[in-house]
Scaffold this motif. Structure first.
Motif, PDB file in Angstrom:
ATOM      1  N   ALA A   1      38.388  37.830  28.225  1.00  0.00           N
ATOM      2  CA  ALA A   1      37.341  38.136  27.251  1.00  0.00           C
ATOM      3  C   ALA A   1      35.952  37.800  27.780  1.00  0.00           C
ATOM      4  O   ALA A   1      35.009  38.600  27.642  1.00  0.00           O
ATOM      5  CB  ALA A   1      37.606  37.378  25.954  1.00  0.00           C
ATOM      6  N   VAL A   2      35.790  36.624  28.389  1.00  0.00           N
ATOM      7  CA  VAL A   2      34.463  36.204  28.843  1.00  0.00           C
ATOM      8  C   VAL A   2      33.946  37.139  29.933  1.00  0.00           C
ATOM      9  O   VAL A   2      32.780  37.566  29.915  1.00  0.00           O
ATOM     10  CB  VAL A   2      34.505  34.745  29.343  1.00  0.00           C
ATOM     11  CG1 VAL A   2      33.168  34.341  29.944  1.00  0.00           C
ATOM     12  CG2 VAL A   2      34.880  33.809  28.209  1.00  0.00           C
ATOM     13  N   MET A   3      34.815  37.471  30.882  1.00  0.00           N
ATOM     14  CA  MET A   3      34.410  38.387  31.948  1.00  0.00           C
ATOM     15  C   MET A   3      34.082  39.767  31.380  1.00  0.00           C
ATOM     16  O   MET A   3      33.104  40.413  31.793  1.00  0.00           O
ATOM     17  CB  MET A   3      35.529  38.503  32.985  1.00  0.00           C
ATOM     18  CG  MET A   3      35.919  37.197  33.646  1.00  0.00           C
ATOM     19  SD  MET A   3      34.664  36.599  34.779  1.00  0.00           S
ATOM     20  CE  MET A   3      34.912  37.734  36.138  1.00  0.00           C
ATOM     21  N   SER A   4      34.894  40.206  30.423  1.00  0.00           N
ATOM     22  CA  SER A   4      34.662  41.529  29.847  1.00  0.00           C
ATOM     23  C   SER A   4      33.348  41.601  29.105  1.00  0.00           C
ATOM     24  O   SER A   4      32.627  42.610  29.194  1.00  0.00           O
ATOM     25  CB  SER A   4      35.823  41.896  28.911  1.00  0.00           C
ATOM     26  OG  SER A   4      37.038  41.973  29.615  1.00  0.00           O
ATOM     27  N   VAL A   5      33.007  40.555  28.368  1.00  0.00           N
ATOM     28  CA  VAL A   5      31.749  40.593  27.624  1.00  0.00           C
ATOM     29  C   VAL A   5      30.558  40.520  28.579  1.00  0.00           C
ATOM     30  O   VAL A   5      29.497  41.108  28.322  1.00  0.00           O
ATOM     31  CB  VAL A   5      31.706  39.472  26.572  1.00  0.00           C
ATOM     32  CG1 VAL A   5      31.425  38.110  27.190  1.00  0.00           C
ATOM     33  CG2 VAL A   5      30.649  39.776  25.514  1.00  0.00           C
ATOM     34  N   MET A   6      30.705  39.806  29.709  1.00  0.00           N
ATOM     35  CA  MET A   6      29.629  39.792  30.702  1.00  0.00           C
ATOM     36  C   MET A   6      29.456  41.175  31.328  1.00  0.00           C
ATOM     37  O   MET A   6      28.329  41.647  31.521  1.00  0.00           O
ATOM     38  CB  MET A   6      29.919  38.749  31.783  1.00  0.00           C
ATOM     39  CG  MET A   6      29.899  37.311  31.298  1.00  0.00           C
ATOM     40  SD  MET A   6      30.198  36.099  32.604  1.00  0.00           S
ATOM     41  CE  MET A   6      28.618  36.100  33.428  1.00  0.00           C
ATOM     42  N   VAL A   7      30.588  41.831  31.630  1.00  0.00           N
ATOM     43  CA  VAL A   7      30.512  43.183  32.184  1.00  0.00           C
ATOM     44  C   VAL A   7      29.931  44.137  31.147  1.00  0.00           C
ATOM     45  O   VAL A   7      29.086  44.998  31.468  1.00  0.00           O
ATOM     46  CB  VAL A   7      31.908  43.652  32.635  1.00  0.00           C
ATOM     47  CG1 VAL A   7      31.865  45.110  33.069  1.00  0.00           C
ATOM     48  CG2 VAL A   7      32.410  42.776  33.774  1.00  0.00           C
TER      49      VAL A   7
END
Length: 790
Positions: free
Chosen positions: A182-188
């Motif tokens: 989730a964290v990586m996806s929201v940064m992307v």
């Protein structure tokens, strides 16, 4: 100092039975003391008394130490000190041999080391079940997190296949589940949405908005992988140590809040403008509140029902986890059920519920990254690379400690980097590891990354054949899956209460990181939190705890007299210690605190001493001038005396005698005056504080406890030299104690030791220095010094 200096001893009075006696010897000892009669009853009594005695012995633990007093020179002679031979690791990098090539191959491709020794009978079944369980979670999370990254759902499936299989080959952790997070996806998603919001940017790529986002995502993945592989190859895995646990937990908590906010548009079925940069979360929340009247009821009901079902299944899994071989796949069942209901009830046509749409089946050919986007994405790529690695290595270390193996942080960087780098050619977006999937992989019997390989093969099957079945899946259900999976990160808000009790500096880091990440967005927030955390470290090193140490009675232990009421200062000796190393940033503060704690205005005394010595020198010069003038006036005075005496011819004889006597008397008087003036000049050459009329310190020795020093710089060396000089000016001898060998070596390299400061001023312990100071006090003004029991 003679090497055979008298030893100091430490032996507490009232010690009990000797600890080295065995139980039979204890019994005989007690019988000899009349405490046992030898009968069974007496033996029981003896054993009861013996257990009591042993318990007392464990509490007392008296010991006896006898050794010579040691300064640094004697310690080096006694321990046969010698410089450590330096080993240059870089020389081994250029050596070529078959054994080294094999070792490098096993190091960078760990699967070749553990797979041939894989215990099939013991671990294969557990890994198969674990891989299936993780794949069941990976499918809905891959679809949902692709939506979170602003990409079509199929790219979440690609990111759940290629990187997972690559990590199986190169990773060193046996339990983490690599893939969408989730964290990586929201940064992307923050990067893709902010860049594609500009129409000129989209037109420059000659693509639609969705295609432009995909191009940005896989180019970003290429740069992230490049950074991670590069940092791993140069052994930069230690960089994650600058991300403290409170910082990482706060950052992921703030990211989860951003994830929650980003999914509100799918929950309410409303269209929002794209916001990026600082305060984008605030603007998004305000816009959601403003557009709540436009909520699509069917979408909201779908999201609520799916969320309730997911929560109930998770609660049921927690209650029945002892009895279930595998957890109930609530997410997969919810996706299948929601897809069937959406298709049968025609939710899109009848209730305007937004669905996933067409999902392309089959694998896609590799494509190169867009090099023209490198300059635009490099900053975001570095931030995502650091965050992804920090999360992966944190979870990896947790599982490694739990199961007794080691995770190589540098190889983890390489493995994660290769996962992103190779995945970027197949249009994957940046990945890391998921906490929820990793816990499932461990809890369902996973022992190695064979479980990861099994899950990736299951995802491959879905990509090839089953993906198109989810075209009617409502996006609100995926949003519910994302929000429910944030429960673990949302629980980290409880850190505020625990850190308030445990460490408020860490709490400050937590709060600053959270606020900065929420207000300034994920990339700037990470930079601000790291800078703030390092700044706090510098400030804490600049403001250490300074203390005057006293001796704990009848021991060789010295503690802060402000904290230990039983610790008493040794009369005539001040022992000073800092809780941090001395370097350029706190050296001046160290000096000021030392002078303040000693209760002596050293600078004022030194300046007054210099002024009074200068006055004496001026007085001496005036007396020298007076001496010269008296020598010049002496002949004329003698001549006038002789003229006055010769008054008559008749009294020549008598006058000659009297005149000669007068001349002798005058010469003796002048010589006495000159001699007395010379004595007055020579007398003040020994300029003590007492002779100058200045107050004397109430201690004769200062001992600097340098046991906390880990290194010294040039400023530290100059500071220590100045302390020696200033305190010797006010008749206080200075010694240093408890330096570690590397620090002594650095002091030697910095030319700290000379004729006035030798290694005989450096002692092995504070107690050695105190003992030496009390027995070797320099002669000076007499002052009563109480005897100290050593």
């Amino acid at each position: 100092m003679p090497a055979s200096f008298s030893a100091w001893r430490h032996l507490r009075a009232g010690s009990g039975l000797p600890r080295e006696l065995s139980e039979p010897r204890h019994l005989s000892y007690l019988e000899a003391m009349g405490l046992s009669d030898g009968s069974d009853h007496g033996t029981q009594q003896t054993q009861a008394l013996l257990s009591t005695t042993q318990e007392m012995e464990l509490q007392r633990r008296d010991y006896h130490v006898e050794r010579p007093l040691l300064d640094q020179e004697q310690l080096e002679d006694l321990g046969h000190w010698g410089p450590v031979t330096k080993t240059y690791q870089w020389r081994a990098w250029f050596r070529c041999s078959r054994a080294r090539a094999h070792a490098l191959l096993l190091h960078y491709v760990p699967v070749l080391g553990w797979l041939p020794r894989y215990p099939v009978r013991d671990w294969l079944l557990g890994d198969l079940l674990s891989g299936l369980s993780v794949a069941i979670m990976q499918l809905p999370q891959g679809l949902a997190y692709a939506l979170l990254a602003g990409l079509p759902p199929m790219f979440g499936l690609y990111s759940s296949f290629y990187p997972v299989f690559v990590y199986f080959l190169f990773g060193t952790s046996r339990h983490i589940s690599v893939g969408t997070f989730a964290v990586m996806s929201v940064m992307v998603g923050g990067v893709t949405e902010s860049l594609t919001a500009d129409e000129a940017f989209v037109q420059g790529l000659n693509a639609t908005v969705d295609d432009a986002r995909v191009q940005v995502a896989y180019t970003l993945s290429f740069l992230v992988g490049l950074f991670q592989v590069g940092l791993g190859l140069v052994h930069f895995g230690f960089v994650v140590t600058y991300l403290s646990e409170p910082l990482v937990r706060s950052y992921t908590t703030a990211a989860s809040v951003q994830v929650l906010v980003s999914q509100l548009k799918y929950v309410f079925g409303i269209k929002l403008n794209s916001h990026s940069g600082p305060l984008s979360v605030i603007y998004t929340v305000l816009e959601v509140c403003a557009k709540l009247p436009q909520t699509v009821p069917g979408t909201l009901v779908t999201a609520l029902v799916a969320g309730v079902v997911l929560v109930l299944v998770k609660l049921l899994n927690e209650k029945l986890k002892r009895y279930l071989p595998l957890p109930i796949p609530g997410e997969l069942l919810t996706l299948i059920g929601a897809t069937g209901i959406s298709f049968g009830a025609q939710l899109r046509e009848r209730f305007q519920v937004d669905v996933v749409g067409n999902i392309t089946t089959g694998l896609i050919p590799p494509v190169p990254p867009k090099t023209e986007l490198f300059a635009t994405l490099v900053g975001n790529a570095f931030a995502i690379a650091v965050v992804g690695f920090a999360i992966a290595i944190s979870l990896g270390n947790i599982f490694a400690l739990r199961h007794g193996y080691r995770v190589d942080s540098n190889q983890e960087l390489v493995a994660l980097g290769l996962s992103n780098l190779i995945g970027s050619f197949f249009q994957c977006f940046p990945v890391s590891c998921s906490m929820s999937r990793s816990l499932v992989q461990e809890g369902t019997g996973g022992n190695t990354q064979v479980a990861g390989a099994v899950s990736s093969l299951f995802i491959l099957l879905i990509i090839l054949k089953l993906g198109e079945l989810f075209r009617d899946l409502p996006k609100a259900v995926l949003a519910a899956v994302i929000i429910v999976n944030l429960k673990g990160m949302m629980k980290q808000f409880s850190d505020i209460c625990s850190l308030w009790k445990a460490n408020r500096v860490d709490l400050l880091i937590w709060l600053v990181t959270f606020v900065a990440t929420i207000l300034l967005n994920l990339d700037i927030g990470l930079a601000v939190s790291i800078v703030f955390s390092l700044l706090l470290v510098v400030i804490r090193m600049q403001l250490p705890h300074y203390s005057i140490l006293g001796q704990v009675p009848d021991t060789d232990i010295y503690r802060d007299v402000a904290e230990y009421s039983g610790a008493k200062e040794v009369p005539g000796v001040k022992v000073f210690r800092s809780s941090a190393t001395i370097y350029f940033a706190n050296a001046e503060l160290y000096c000021d605190s030392l002078k303040q704690k000693c209760g002596v205005d050293v600078d004022h005394l030194v300046s007054q001493k210099k002024k009074r010595i200068k006055k004496q020198e001026m007085k001496m010069k005036r007396m020298k001038k007076a001496k010269k003038s008296q020598k010049q006036d002496a002949p004329s005075k003698i001549a006038s005396v002789s003229v006055n005496i010769n008054t008559g011819f008749e009294d020549i004889k008598s006058n000659d005698v009297e005149g000669s006597e007068a001349k002798v008397y005058r010469r003796e008087e002048l010589e006495d005056a000159v001699t007395s003036s010379q004595e007055d000049v020579k007398a003040p050459t020994v300029n003590t504080l007492k002779s100058l009329g200045l107050p004397q310190p109430d201690f004769h020795t200062l001992i600097l406890d340098l046991s906390t020093l880990s290194f010294v710089d040039t400023v530290c060396i100059k500071t220590l030299k100045n302390i020696f000089h200033d305190f010797r000016e006010i008749e206080v001898e200075v010694y240093i104690a408890a330096c570690y060998s590397p620090v002594v070596t650095q002091l030697e390299a910095g030319h700290f030791f000379d004729d006035s400061i030798t290694k005989q001023h450096l002692f092995a312990s504070v107690h050695d220095a105190v003992t030496f100071a009390l027995h070797h006090r320099k002669p000076g003004p007499k002052s009563p010094v109480l005897a100290t029991k050593l």
